[in-house]
Design an enzyme around this catalytic site. Structure first.
Site, PDB file in Angstrom:
ATOM      1  N   ALA A 173      22.491   8.961  -5.901  1.00  0.00           N
ATOM      2  CA  ALA A 173      23.779   7.508  -4.783  1.00  0.00           C
ATOM      3  C   ALA A 173      22.739   6.819  -5.081  1.00  0.00           C
ATOM      4  CB  ALA A 173      24.153   8.493  -3.729  1.00  0.00           C
TER       5      ALA A 173
ATOM      6  N   GLU B  26      19.267  15.639  -0.582  1.00  0.00           N
ATOM      7  CA  GLU B  26      20.279  14.979   0.842  1.00  0.00           C
ATOM      8  C   GLU B  26      19.789  15.246   1.593  1.00  0.00           C
ATOM      9  OE1 GLU B  26      21.453  16.558  -2.177  1.00  0.00           O
ATOM     10  OE2 GLU B  26      23.482  15.421  -2.985  1.00  0.00           O
TER      11      GLU B  26
ATOM     12  N   GLY C 257      23.081  13.419  -5.719  1.00  0.00           N
ATOM     13  CA  GLY C 257      24.524  13.532  -7.272  1.00  0.00           C
ATOM     14  C   GLY C 257      23.953  13.562  -8.924  1.00  0.00           C
TER      15      GLY C 257
HETATM   16  N1  COA Z   1      19.484   4.345  -5.475  1.00  0.00           N
HETATM   17  C1  COA Z   1      18.453   3.149  -5.735  1.00  0.00           C
HETATM   18  N2  COA Z   1      18.109   2.752  -6.342  1.00  0.00           N
HETATM   19  C2  COA Z   1      17.442   3.943  -7.095  1.00  0.00           C
HETATM   20  C3  COA Z   1      17.606   5.066  -6.920  1.00  0.00           C
HETATM   21  C4  COA Z   1      18.380   5.729  -6.097  1.00  0.00           C
HETATM   22  N3  COA Z   1      18.864   6.496  -5.679  1.00  0.00           N
HETATM   23  N4  COA Z   1      16.122   5.555  -6.830  1.00  0.00           N
HETATM   24  C5  COA Z   1      15.558   4.976  -7.633  1.00  0.00           C
HETATM   25  N5  COA Z   1      15.489   3.792  -7.204  1.00  0.00           N
HETATM   26  C6  COA Z   1      15.077   2.593  -7.499  1.00  0.00           C
HETATM   27  C7  COA Z   1      13.835   1.989  -7.303  1.00  0.00           C
HETATM   28  O1  COA Z   1      14.477   1.807  -5.922  1.00  0.00           O
HETATM   29  C8  COA Z   1      13.264   0.872  -7.840  1.00  0.00           C
HETATM   30  O2  COA Z   1      13.818  -0.028  -7.309  1.00  0.00           O
HETATM   31  P1  COA Z   1      13.092  -1.727  -7.264  1.00  0.00           P
HETATM   32  O3  COA Z   1      12.437  -1.323  -8.691  1.00  0.00           O
HETATM   33  O4  COA Z   1      14.074  -2.687  -7.180  1.00  0.00           O
HETATM   34  O5  COA Z   1      12.452  -0.703  -6.485  1.00  0.00           O
HETATM   35  C9  COA Z   1      13.427   1.603  -9.599  1.00  0.00           C
HETATM   36  O6  COA Z   1      15.157   2.408  -9.148  1.00  0.00           O
HETATM   37  C10 COA Z   1      12.037   2.774 -10.230  1.00  0.00           C
HETATM   38  O7  COA Z   1      12.339   3.171  -9.148  1.00  0.00           O
HETATM   39  P2  COA Z   1      11.051   3.956  -9.038  1.00  0.00           P
HETATM   40  O8  COA Z   1      11.038   4.616  -7.231  1.00  0.00           O
HETATM   41  O9  COA Z   1       9.924   2.869  -8.290  1.00  0.00           O
HETATM   42  O10 COA Z   1      10.458   4.691 -10.085  1.00  0.00           O
HETATM   43  P3  COA Z   1       9.578   6.044  -9.959  1.00  0.00           P
HETATM   44  O11 COA Z   1       9.318   6.696 -11.491  1.00  0.00           O
HETATM   45  O12 COA Z   1       7.959   5.569  -8.985  1.00  0.00           O
HETATM   46  O13 COA Z   1      10.015   7.182  -9.160  1.00  0.00           O
HETATM   47  C11 COA Z   1      12.361   8.665  -8.416  1.00  0.00           C
HETATM   48  C12 COA Z   1      11.551   7.986  -9.784  1.00  0.00           C
HETATM   49  C13 COA Z   1      13.631   8.499  -9.133  1.00  0.00           C
HETATM   50  C14 COA Z   1      11.566   9.744  -8.649  1.00  0.00           C
HETATM   51  C15 COA Z   1      12.561   7.693  -7.550  1.00  0.00           C
HETATM   52  O14 COA Z   1      12.871   6.298  -7.333  1.00  0.00           O
HETATM   53  C16 COA Z   1      13.700   8.608  -5.905  1.00  0.00           C
HETATM   54  O15 COA Z   1      12.579   9.739  -5.400  1.00  0.00           O
HETATM   55  N6  COA Z   1      14.519   8.190  -6.084  1.00  0.00           N
HETATM   56  C17 COA Z   1      15.583   8.677  -4.621  1.00  0.00           C
HETATM   57  C18 COA Z   1      15.800   9.958  -5.225  1.00  0.00           C
HETATM   58  C19 COA Z   1      16.941  10.191  -4.309  1.00  0.00           C
HETATM   59  O16 COA Z   1      16.630  10.844  -3.055  1.00  0.00           O
HETATM   60  N7  COA Z   1      18.477  10.589  -4.366  1.00  0.00           N
HETATM   61  C20 COA Z   1      19.298  11.101  -3.467  1.00  0.00           C
HETATM   62  C21 COA Z   1      20.276  10.449  -3.365  1.00  0.00           C
HETATM   63  S1  COA Z   1      21.211  11.616  -2.099  1.00  0.00           S
END
Ligand code: COA
Length: 259
Positions: free
Chosen positions: A65, A133, A110
């Protein structure tokens, strides 16, 4: 602009749906959720489409999400989002054609639930997967608490969900969460090869087999066998069944038309 949130390209009976918010790791915004629903609806009754491959643009499959959008939502809006994303995953699970998830990178929350709703999961060796989550003090809401234990067993599913742990592709393979792991640069070619293989089978048979497996595995054995039997009966009057027999007799490849 909105259509570009999910890119749909079709070739030789295979539709590729690519989640396309690479700048946000393909996180599900409301708009992308709606775009995905529309893209699937366009393919559902198209007889030219035999298999759908879902993947992500850039380095992630989907980070789940959109947490930035979520922060501005009221509780009612969150409820509606969860309702709609769960419905999207149900749509994928019950889609009348096979859906392959080509997990090209991070698949969290998701994103992993989308992979779980697909029929077959292939992963890049760089993929990471997790139902994260509970780390956000919520639970998987798009089928994860139900589909993960059915796939890998309750014990391992509880461990993954309670800890929110992120696992790599090799571990995902070991526990049966994905069918195969491929070098990242070969993932799409491998997915297309698998899809092309499926395209050689009778489309009505594949649809009925998916139906029998999905519906039958959620009930007792006798009911499941009755579902299988009914699904078989649907294949009997088809032109494709006769074509299969004729091709065998004539020692040639069958040409199935889904009729
Ligand atoms: N929602 C909104 N934006 C997200 C996102 C999410 N779930 N996951 C990543 N992004 C955004 C980041 O905020 C970042 O945006 P910014 O450049 O404006 O700061 C961009 O995507 C790149 O993410 P970043 O974290 O810098 O890249 P990374 O390669 O270091 O890590 C992930 C990638 C996917 C490992 C990490 O972003 C992450 O753990 N995200 C959350 C995942 C999560 O917990 N999802 C469950 C949702 S219920």
């Amino acid at each position: 602009m909105e259509e570009n949130l999910v890119i749909s390209d079709v070739a030789e009976g295979i539709a590729n749906l690519t989640l396309n918010r690479p700048e946000a790791m393909n996180a599900f915004s409301v708009a992308m959720l709606q775009a995905m629903g529309r893209a699937l609806a366009d393919l559902r009754f198209d007889p030219a489409i035999r298999v759908v491959i879902v993947t992500g643009a850039g380095k992630a499959f989907s980070a789940g999400a959109d947490l930035k959008e979520r922060a501005g939502m009221s509780p009612e809006q969150v409820k509606a989002f969860i309702f709609n994303i769960r419905r999207l995953m149900d749509d994928i699970e019950l889609f009348p054609k096979p859906v392959i998830a080509a997990v090209n990178g991070a698949a969290f929350g998701g994103g992993m639930e989308l992979a779980l709703a697909a029929d077959i999961r292939l992963a890049a060796d760089t993929a990471q997967m997790g139902l994260t989550e509970t780390r956000l003090a919520i639970i998987p809401g798009a089928g994860g608490t139900q589909r993960l234990p059915r796939l890998i067993g309750k014990g391992l599913a509880k461990e993954m969900i309670f800890t929110g742990r992120r696992i790599n592709a090799q571990e995902a393979l070991r526990i049966g969460l994905v069918n195969h792991v491929h070098p990242a640069e070969e993932l799409m070619a491998a997915s297309r090869r698998l899809a092309a293989d499926i395209c050689e089978s009778g489309p009505i048979a594949v649809e009925q087999a998916k139906y029998a497996i999905n519906r039958g595995s959620e009930t007792d054995l006798n009911t499941g066998l009755a579902i299988e039997s009914n699904a078989y009966w649907i294949c009997i009057p088809t032109e494709d069944r006769l074509e299969g027999l004729a091709a065998f007799r004539e020692k040639r490849k069958p040409i199935y038309r889904g009729k």
